[in-house]
Design a protein around this motif. Structure first.
Motif, short mmCIF file in Angstrom:
data_model
loop_
_atom_site.label_atom_id
_atom_site.label_comp_id
_atom_site.label_asym_id
_atom_site.label_seq_id
_atom_site.Cartn_x
_atom_site.Cartn_y
_atom_site.Cartn_z
N ARG A 39 53.17 -14.54 21.51
CA ARG A 39 54.44 -15.14 21.95
C ARG A 39 54.04 -16.38 22.83
O ARG A 39 53.26 -16.29 23.92
CB ARG A 39 55.33 -14.52 22.63
N VAL A 40 54.54 -17.67 22.53
CA VAL A 40 54.32 -18.88 23.30
C VAL A 40 55.51 -19.44 23.48
O VAL A 40 56.23 -19.81 22.53
CB VAL A 40 53.16 -19.59 22.61
N VAL A 41 55.80 -19.95 24.67
CA VAL A 41 56.92 -20.84 25.02
C VAL A 41 56.31 -22.13 25.56
O VAL A 41 55.41 -22.04 26.27
CB VAL A 41 57.78 -20.35 26.27
N ARG A 42 56.75 -23.04 25.03
CA ARG A 42 56.34 -24.49 25.52
C ARG A 42 57.90 -25.29 25.77
O ARG A 42 58.60 -25.13 24.88
CB ARG A 42 55.76 -25.16 24.31
N HIS A 45 56.56 -16.82 17.66
CA HIS A 45 57.61 -15.57 17.87
C HIS A 45 56.70 -14.33 17.47
O HIS A 45 56.55 -14.06 16.24
CB HIS A 45 58.67 -15.63 17.17
N ASP A 46 56.06 -13.65 18.24
CA ASP A 46 55.35 -12.24 17.85
C ASP A 46 54.56 -12.59 16.64
O ASP A 46 54.49 -11.74 15.84
CB ASP A 46 56.23 -11.44 17.69
N THR A 91 49.87 -18.13 27.36
CA THR A 91 50.88 -17.54 26.44
C THR A 91 51.69 -16.58 27.22
O THR A 91 51.56 -16.26 28.27
CB THR A 91 49.78 -16.64 25.31
N GLN A 92 52.87 -16.12 26.42
CA GLN A 92 53.89 -15.37 27.22
C GLN A 92 53.76 -13.70 26.60
O GLN A 92 54.41 -12.98 27.40
CB GLN A 92 55.15 -15.66 26.96
N ARG A 101 61.05 -23.38 25.44
CA ARG A 101 61.53 -22.85 24.28
C ARG A 101 60.39 -21.99 23.19
O ARG A 101 59.28 -22.42 23.65
CB ARG A 101 61.65 -24.08 23.29
N GLU A 102 60.66 -20.88 22.97
CA GLU A 102 59.50 -20.02 22.32
C GLU A 102 59.19 -20.58 20.94
O GLU A 102 60.11 -20.88 19.92
CB GLU A 102 60.04 -18.74 21.78
#
Ligand SMILES: Nc1ncnc2c1ncn2[C@@H]1O[C@H](COP(=O)(O)OP(=O)(O)OP(=O)(O)O)[C@@H](O)[C@H]1O
Length: 247
Positions: free
Chosen positions: A21-24, A31-32, A66-67, A27-28
């Motif tokens: 999961r990455v938010v930039r 997604h998985d 990364t989240q 905003r994601e």
């Protein structure tokens, strides 16, 4: 080194992305996302602009915060010190120095990863630049410049080579030569990930991974993707996947 690589299992995935999961920008954007890439394969990463291809590549080279989830390269966490020497990354912008010769450039990149000096000449020959060894990089033709960038990335004998649209703007004969070269490295055990919008590049990959809106929409051989989209060429399959309504 090559010998060592050949002794490892051909089946073991060298890149493992697990529920990334990455938010930039708040905003994601991934997604998985999960993906496994086996050793010695050439995988094409496709998808419309903004799909998340560069973000995924940044995560693999360890340049992306990364989240959630994990990314490993040859069993090491992406971004960890061992991975830096394992991954070669060729961006579209040439990363070599125009005021140095081909040999000086490749020797410089070899020194960064403690590659033995004899690999410099060997790598320059492998990419077909023997005649340009002592030429300033700034005077090379476009195709020669691409090959010099490849040599700089390959001199550390990376396990994983990541290429961003490697043959864009090159003539068909040079494109063929470059693909033959990539195929030779893949046979010797290098795992190659090619990010591209160019279908001519996509059709040469062993496997295609199509990303849209941060998710994998299709993953398989070209034949598999043509069958699953009901199309008969890569361009039509790309359009079908890019415009398919989200389920
Ligand atoms: N620095 C940033 N800040 C905020 N959002 C970003 C940043 N970089 C990328 N994004 C967003 O993340 C998403 C994925 O971008 P990414 O660059 O991974 O796409 P891409 O598939 O590589 O696109 P392209 O083919 O156009 O290069 C896009 O919506 C993009 O706008």
């Amino acid at each position: 080194m090559i010998h060592q690589m050949e002794n490892k299992s051909a089946e073991a995935p060298v890149i493992v992305v697990d529920r990334l999961r990455v938010v930039r920008g708040g905003r994601e954007v991934l997604h998985d996302l999960s993906l496994e890439i086996p050793r010695g394969s050439i995988v094409g990463l496709l998808g419309p602009s903004g799909a998340g291809k560069s973000t995924l590549i940044r995560a693999i080279v360890g340049a992306q915060i990364t989240q959630g989830g994990t990314v490993t390269v040859a069993g090491h966490a992406a971004g960890s010190a061992p991975v830096r020497a394992l991954v070669g990354y060729v961006t579209q912008a040439p990363s070599i120095y125009p005021d140095l010769t081909v040999r000086e450039n490749v020797a410089y990149f070899a020194s960064l990863v403690d590659a033995p000096p004899e690999t410099v000449t060997h790598t320059i020959h492998a990419v077909g630049l023997a005649d340009q060894t002592d030429q300033l990089a700034g005077t090379l033709s476009g195709g020669q410049l691409t090959r010099a960038s490849l040599a700089a990335a390959l001199v550390g004998r990376p396990e994983v080579l990541i290429l961003d649209e490697p043959t864009v703007g090159l003539d068909p004969a040079i494109r063929n030569e470059l693909w033959a070269l990539l195929r030779r490295f893949a046979h010797a055990g290098t795992t190659i990930l090619v990010s591209s919008h160019v279908m001519d590049e996509a059709v040469r990959c062993d496997r295609l991974v199509f990303i849209r809106d941060g998710k994998i929409l299709a993953d398989g051989t070209l034949a598999h993707i043509l069958a699953s989209t009901g199309t008969d060429d890569a361009e039509a399959a790309f359009l079908a996947l890019a415009t398919r309504r989200a389920s």
